[in-house]
Structure formats: C-alpha cells, structure tokens
Write a protein that holds these residues in place. Structure first.
Motif, PDB file in Angstrom:
ATOM      1  N   LEU A   1       0.849  -1.180   0.000  1.00  0.00           N
ATOM      2  CA  LEU A   1       0.000   0.000   0.000  1.00  0.00           C
ATOM      3  C   LEU A   1       0.893   1.241   0.000  1.00  0.00           C
ATOM      4  CD1 LEU A   1      -2.558  -1.051   2.780  1.00  0.00           C
ATOM      5  CD2 LEU A   1      -2.916  -1.151   0.305  1.00  0.00           C
ATOM      6  N   PRO A   2       0.353   2.411  -0.325  1.00  0.00           N
ATOM      7  CA  PRO A   2       1.141   3.638  -0.169  1.00  0.00           C
ATOM      8  C   PRO A   2       1.670   3.739   1.260  1.00  0.00           C
ATOM      9  CG  PRO A   2      -0.882   4.086  -1.367  1.00  0.00           C
ATOM     10  CD  PRO A   2      -0.994   2.678  -0.886  1.00  0.00           C
ATOM     11  N   TRP A   3       2.935   4.090   1.396  1.00  0.00           N
ATOM     12  CA  TRP A   3       3.548   3.978   2.715  1.00  0.00           C
ATOM     13  C   TRP A   3       2.890   4.838   3.804  1.00  0.00           C
ATOM     14  CZ3 TRP A   3       5.856   7.733   5.628  1.00  0.00           C
ATOM     15  CH2 TRP A   3       6.265   8.896   4.984  1.00  0.00           C
ATOM     16  N   PRO A   4       2.334   6.026   3.507  1.00  0.00           N
ATOM     17  CA  PRO A   4       1.634   6.740   4.584  1.00  0.00           C
ATOM     18  C   PRO A   4       0.430   5.955   5.112  1.00  0.00           C
ATOM     19  CG  PRO A   4       2.155   8.240   2.788  1.00  0.00           C
ATOM     20  CD  PRO A   4       2.395   6.858   2.281  1.00  0.00           C
ATOM     21  N   LEU A   5      -0.312   5.302   4.200  1.00  0.00           N
ATOM     22  CA  LEU A   5      -1.452   4.493   4.630  1.00  0.00           C
ATOM     23  C   LEU A   5      -0.975   3.270   5.407  1.00  0.00           C
ATOM     24  CD1 LEU A   5      -4.459   3.830   4.633  1.00  0.00           C
ATOM     25  CD2 LEU A   5      -4.170   2.776   2.374  1.00  0.00           C
ATOM     26  N   ALA A   6       0.098   2.648   4.943  1.00  0.00           N
ATOM     27  CA  ALA A   6       0.658   1.493   5.655  1.00  0.00           C
ATOM     28  C   ALA A   6       1.122   1.893   7.054  1.00  0.00           C
ATOM     29  CB  ALA A   6       1.819   0.903   4.855  1.00  0.00           C
ATOM     30  N   LEU A   7       1.686   3.086   7.172  1.00  0.00           N
ATOM     31  CA  LEU A   7       2.147   3.568   8.471  1.00  0.00           C
ATOM     32  C   LEU A   7       0.972   3.755   9.429  1.00  0.00           C
ATOM     33  CD1 LEU A   7       4.349   4.665  10.348  1.00  0.00           C
ATOM     34  CD2 LEU A   7       4.066   6.896   9.241  1.00  0.00           C
ATOM     35  N   VAL A   8      -0.103   4.337   8.933  1.00  0.00           N
ATOM     36  CA  VAL A   8      -1.295   4.533   9.768  1.00  0.00           C
ATOM     37  C   VAL A   8      -1.845   3.190  10.238  1.00  0.00           C
ATOM     38  CG1 VAL A   8      -3.683   5.342   9.763  1.00  0.00           C
ATOM     39  CG2 VAL A   8      -1.900   6.752   8.728  1.00  0.00           C
ATOM     40  N   ILE A   9      -1.912   2.220   9.336  1.00  0.00           N
ATOM     41  CA  ILE A   9      -2.407   0.893   9.696  1.00  0.00           C
ATOM     42  C   ILE A   9      -1.522   0.259  10.762  1.00  0.00           C
ATOM     43  CG2 ILE A   9      -2.773  -1.460   8.835  1.00  0.00           C
ATOM     44  CD1 ILE A   9      -3.615  -0.220   6.168  1.00  0.00           C
ATOM     45  N   ALA A  10      -0.211   0.383  10.597  1.00  0.00           N
ATOM     46  CA  ALA A  10       0.725  -0.203  11.558  1.00  0.00           C
ATOM     47  C   ALA A  10       0.553   0.415  12.944  1.00  0.00           C
ATOM     48  CB  ALA A  10       2.155  -0.021  11.066  1.00  0.00           C
ATOM     49  N   LEU A  11       0.419   1.730  13.002  1.00  0.00           N
ATOM     50  CA  LEU A  11       0.252   2.399  14.292  1.00  0.00           C
ATOM     51  C   LEU A  11      -1.075   2.023  14.944  1.00  0.00           C
ATOM     52  CD1 LEU A  11       1.655   5.960  13.497  1.00  0.00           C
ATOM     53  CD2 LEU A  11       2.824   4.028  14.574  1.00  0.00           C
ATOM     54  N   ILE A  12      -2.110   1.858  14.127  1.00  0.00           N
ATOM     55  CA  ILE A  12      -3.409   1.439  14.667  1.00  0.00           C
ATOM     56  C   ILE A  12      -3.321   0.029  15.241  1.00  0.00           C
ATOM     57  CG2 ILE A  12      -5.773   0.806  14.029  1.00  0.00           C
ATOM     58  CD1 ILE A  12      -5.773   3.154  12.089  1.00  0.00           C
ATOM     59  N   VAL A  13      -2.636  -0.867  14.525  1.00  0.00           N
ATOM     60  CA  VAL A  13      -2.489  -2.247  15.000  1.00  0.00           C
ATOM     61  C   VAL A  13      -1.803  -2.278  16.361  1.00  0.00           C
ATOM     62  CG1 VAL A  13      -1.277  -4.433  14.584  1.00  0.00           C
ATOM     63  CG2 VAL A  13      -2.543  -3.348  12.738  1.00  0.00           C
ATOM     64  N   GLY A  14      -0.694  -1.562  16.499  1.00  0.00           N
ATOM     65  CA  GLY A  14       0.020  -1.545  17.769  1.00  0.00           C
ATOM     66  C   GLY A  14      -0.784  -0.900  18.887  1.00  0.00           C
ATOM     67  N   THR A  15      -1.507   0.170  18.569  1.00  0.00           N
ATOM     68  CA  THR A  15      -2.319   0.858  19.573  1.00  0.00           C
ATOM     69  C   THR A  15      -3.466  -0.019  20.051  1.00  0.00           C
ATOM     70  OG1 THR A  15      -1.768   2.985  18.542  1.00  0.00           O
ATOM     71  CG2 THR A  15      -3.640   2.935  20.060  1.00  0.00           C
ATOM     72  N   VAL A  16      -4.142  -0.674  19.111  1.00  0.00           N
ATOM     73  CA  VAL A  16      -5.251  -1.575  19.477  1.00  0.00           C
ATOM     74  C   VAL A  16      -4.737  -2.746  20.308  1.00  0.00           C
ATOM     75  CG1 VAL A  16      -6.973  -3.176  18.564  1.00  0.00           C
ATOM     76  CG2 VAL A  16      -6.698  -0.919  17.530  1.00  0.00           C
ATOM     77  N   PHE A  17      -3.569  -3.288  19.931  1.00  0.00           N
ATOM     78  CA  PHE A  17      -2.987  -4.368  20.723  1.00  0.00           C
ATOM     79  C   PHE A  17      -2.696  -3.890  22.143  1.00  0.00           C
ATOM     80  CE2 PHE A  17       0.823  -6.386  22.461  1.00  0.00           C
ATOM     81  CZ  PHE A  17       0.422  -7.718  22.495  1.00  0.00           C
ATOM     82  N   GLY A  18      -2.159  -2.669  22.267  1.00  0.00           N
ATOM     83  CA  GLY A  18      -1.906  -2.125  23.595  1.00  0.00           C
ATOM     84  C   GLY A  18      -3.176  -1.990  24.410  1.00  0.00           C
ATOM     85  N   ALA A  19      -4.253  -1.512  23.765  1.00  0.00           N
ATOM     86  CA  ALA A  19      -5.538  -1.367  24.467  1.00  0.00           C
ATOM     87  C   ALA A  19      -6.075  -2.731  24.906  1.00  0.00           C
ATOM     88  CB  ALA A  19      -6.543  -0.667  23.564  1.00  0.00           C
ATOM     89  N   LEU A  20      -5.979  -3.732  24.043  1.00  0.00           N
ATOM     90  CA  LEU A  20      -6.440  -5.076  24.401  1.00  0.00           C
ATOM     91  C   LEU A  20      -5.625  -5.652  25.557  1.00  0.00           C
ATOM     92  CD1 LEU A  20      -7.102  -6.654  20.874  1.00  0.00           C
ATOM     93  CD2 LEU A  20      -8.803  -6.001  22.598  1.00  0.00           C
ATOM     94  N   THR A  21      -4.314  -5.416  25.517  1.00  0.00           N
ATOM     95  CA  THR A  21      -3.461  -5.876  26.614  1.00  0.00           C
ATOM     96  C   THR A  21      -3.869  -5.211  27.919  1.00  0.00           C
ATOM     97  OG1 THR A  21      -1.597  -6.194  25.094  1.00  0.00           O
ATOM     98  CG2 THR A  21      -1.083  -6.043  27.434  1.00  0.00           C
ATOM     99  N   GLY A  22      -4.130  -3.909  27.872  1.00  0.00           N
ATOM    100  CA  GLY A  22      -4.566  -3.204  29.069  1.00  0.00           C
ATOM    101  C   GLY A  22      -5.896  -3.717  29.583  1.00  0.00           C
ATOM    102  N   TRP A  23      -6.810  -4.044  28.677  1.00  0.00           N
ATOM    103  CA  TRP A  23      -8.125  -4.552  29.090  1.00  0.00           C
ATOM    104  C   TRP A  23      -7.999  -5.924  29.745  1.00  0.00           C
ATOM    105  CZ3 TRP A  23     -11.185  -8.661  26.905  1.00  0.00           C
ATOM    106  CH2 TRP A  23     -12.469  -8.739  27.443  1.00  0.00           C
ATOM    107  N   ILE A  24      -7.158  -6.776  29.161  1.00  0.00           N
ATOM    108  CA  ILE A  24      -6.967  -8.116  29.723  1.00  0.00           C
ATOM    109  C   ILE A  24      -6.296  -8.034  31.092  1.00  0.00           C
ATOM    110  CG2 ILE A  24      -5.737 -10.306  29.410  1.00  0.00           C
ATOM    111  CD1 ILE A  24      -6.074  -9.893  26.390  1.00  0.00           C
ATOM    112  N   ALA A  25      -5.341  -7.122  31.222  1.00  0.00           N
ATOM    113  CA  ALA A  25      -4.555  -7.036  32.452  1.00  0.00           C
ATOM    114  C   ALA A  25      -5.125  -6.050  33.466  1.00  0.00           C
ATOM    115  CB  ALA A  25      -3.116  -6.628  32.116  1.00  0.00           C
ATOM    116  N   SER A  26      -6.304  -5.505  33.202  1.00  0.00           N
ATOM    117  CA  SER A  26      -6.836  -4.427  34.038  1.00  0.00           C
ATOM    118  C   SER A  26      -7.168  -4.863  35.458  1.00  0.00           C
ATOM    119  CB  SER A  26      -8.080  -3.820  33.376  1.00  0.00           C
ATOM    120  OG  SER A  26      -9.096  -4.800  33.235  1.00  0.00           O
TER     121      SER A  26
END
Length: 332
Positions: free
Chosen positions: A83-108
């Motif tokens: 994909l165009p790299w700016p779009l790929a970058l946004v997707i990558a940051l969203i993936v990591g952020t969502v994973f962080g949120a899920l980790t926080g929810w599981i470990a809350s």
C-alpha cells in the motif's frame, strides 16, 4: 533544577550538531538505534512512572506494528499487499495501539508481579504465534527485504534521514508524555498509581484509564517498532521474543524507571555496550558485561544513569555547605 535545564540544552545542542560531527556509522547505528530502543522503553517507563504498571508486552506491540508495516510494504518475502507507505504507516500504528488497548483490558484486574507475568505471557503468545504461522508471518524466517519508504530520491533509512526521523520522533514522544501527564487524564493516572481503589471510590473508571494508558503506550511502542523495521529491513519472531522483551526492561531500568527521559539514556548505554562489548570482552560473553553493568546500576544508582546528575548536584551542595561552614567558623 538549573543544572537539569543546562543539561537539557546541552543535549539538544549535541543532537543538532551530531550530523555535522559524527560519521554515518555513529549516526545510524548508535544514536538513531538508541533512539528507537528508547522509544519502546519510553512506553514501558510511561506505564510504570505514572501508572505504577510494568508491562513486558511493549516489544510485542512494537513487533506487531512492524509486522503490519512489513505486510503492507514491498518486501522480499512476497507476503501481503503493498500500500502507499503513509497508509501502511497509519495501519501499523493502529495495530500496535489496538494491541496495547487489548493488553490493558486483559490485564486491568491484575497488579504488581501478576500484571508483569500476564503481560509477559501475552508477549510470548505473540512470539509463538508469529513463529508458528507461516502464511501470515513467514514463521521463523520472518518478513525480509522490506523496502524503506522514499521521499523523492531520498530513502528514509539513509543515515542522516533516519537519524533525524528517529531522534525527532523520540523528542516528540517525550514532549507528548510530558504534556499528557499534566492533563486530567495524566493526573488521574498518577492517582491510579498511588491507589486504584481510592481512585475508584472517587468515581473514576479505573479500567478505562488503564486501557487508555496501555493504548498510548502501545502507540509509542508502535512508532519504535516501525522505525526498527526500517532500520533492519526485516522483522522476525526473534524481535518480539523473551530476549527482546527483557532488553527493553533492562534499558528502562538502566536509564531510570522514574524518569521518562531515562529510557533514552539507558538505551544509549545499552547500544554502546551491545556494539562494542565484543571488543572489550570475550566475543561470546558480551551479555555478561551487559549484565554486570546492569547489576552495578541497580546496586549503586537506584535512580538509573540519570541519577548521576542528582549525585553531582548533591556533591556540589555538600561542598558549598562545607565552605560556608568553614567561612562562618573562621577556618582559613
């Protein structure tokens, strides 16, 4: 306070002048790489300093963001959809952020050592899944030959552009953390660190604050993961394994868990040791030297490497107090 302000301006001046004074090897492989590790360690330090939480899943968040970026970029493994790299970058940051949120929810609902072990289990789950999944992650070999983005004729993994990108990103994230902790959310997070039950009794939603803190930490780790991918040109399960997760904790402790800026000081010490320890010590025993330095810092500098500034300030005050006492008593 004055000494810290002077040190801050000295560091800024050194970073600005570094591209003019340092060779490409030092720019890219020492300072810029330390900034990348420091960004991921900053996400851990943020959780611990202001939320009282130690997460061993930060490398996993950065690794998943790197995998998402590699999967949506041109790579030598032939996986994914470029994909165009700016779009790929946004997707990558969203993936990591969502994973962080899920980790926080599981470990809350956990705290202290139970939180640490749960996040470690989550991180090792990501490692095992990446290592065993051939279709999506290319299993043990990982995704190789990832092409770094280009702006015109300029490649972002060239020494000076990568240095500017890494150090600039590190500085912006440090400023972001400094701002967030002064907001109502940041103050509530510090209340959570002191006593989550008291915070809940005041009407705050403790789980929501933990999830938000982990999401922000996941975003920061994602930035570091993407930069790590552009530096290495590949991402493999070993990048999110136990050794990598432990290295981030070591870096944060070396610099000082109580100061966000300590993440970068610890990262610089770690990268210098990792790079030159083979020349100073036995080639196959360089981890022993890193462990020895870590032990010395824990024993004699509980505040981390940045604690040296406090030590210098204390010595100056002690000398001035002694001189003042001698003058008042008439001792020549």
């Amino acid at each position: 306070m004055k000494n810290r302000r002077s040190l801050r301006w000295l560091v800024i001046a050194a970073l600005v002048l570094a591209p003019l004074l340092l060779p490409a090897f030092w720019l890219q492989n020492i300072v810029a790489r330390a900034a990348v590790f420091g960004i991921i360690a900053l996400s851990l330090s943020f959780l611990n300093t202001y939320g009282g939480m130690v997460s061993m899943a930060q490398m996993a968040a950065g690794g998943l963001a790197a995998y998402a970026m590699a999967y949506t970029s041109v790579n030598g493994s032939g996986l994914g959809v470029p994909l165009p790299w700016p779009l790929a970058l946004v997707i990558a940051l969203i993936v990591g952020t969502v994973f962080g949120a899920l980790t926080g929810w599981i470990a809350s609902r956990t705290r202290d050592v139970y939180l640490l072990m749960l996040t470690l289990a989550i991180g090792m789950g990501v490692f095992s899944f990446a290592q065993q999944n051939n279709e999506l992650f290319n299993a043990f070999d990982g995704i190789n030959g990832v092409a770094a983005p280009r702006i015109g004729h300029l490649s972002l993994n060239a020494p000076i552009p990568f240095y500017v990108l890494s150090v600039g990103g590190a500085w912006l994230l440090l400023v972001l953390v400094s701002h967030v902790v002064r907001t109502p959310f940041g103050l509530a997070l510090q209340g959570l660190r002191d006593s989550d039950r008291r915070l809940a009794a005041l009407g705050y939603r403790v789980t929501l604050h933990k999830v938000a803190a982990f999401a922000l930490a996941g975003f920061m780790a994602s930035v570091g993961g993407v930069l790590m991918l552009w530096y290495q040109g590949q991402i493999a399960p070993g990048s999110v394994g136990l050794a990598a997760a432990t290295n981030i904790l070591v870096i944060a402790v070396l610099g000082g868990l109580r100061r966000p800026a300590g993440a970068f000081a610890g990262a610089l010490v770690f990268v210098l040791l990792q790079t030159f320890a083979t020349d100073l010590f036995f080639r196959d025993r360089y981890n022993t030297l890193i462990g020895a330095v870590f032990l010395l810092v824990v024993l004699f500098l509980p505040s981390g490497v940045l604690g040296l500034t406090d030590l210098v300030s204390w010595l100056r005050r002690a000398i001035r107090t002694r001189q003042a006492g001698e003058q008042s008593s008439g001792i020549p």
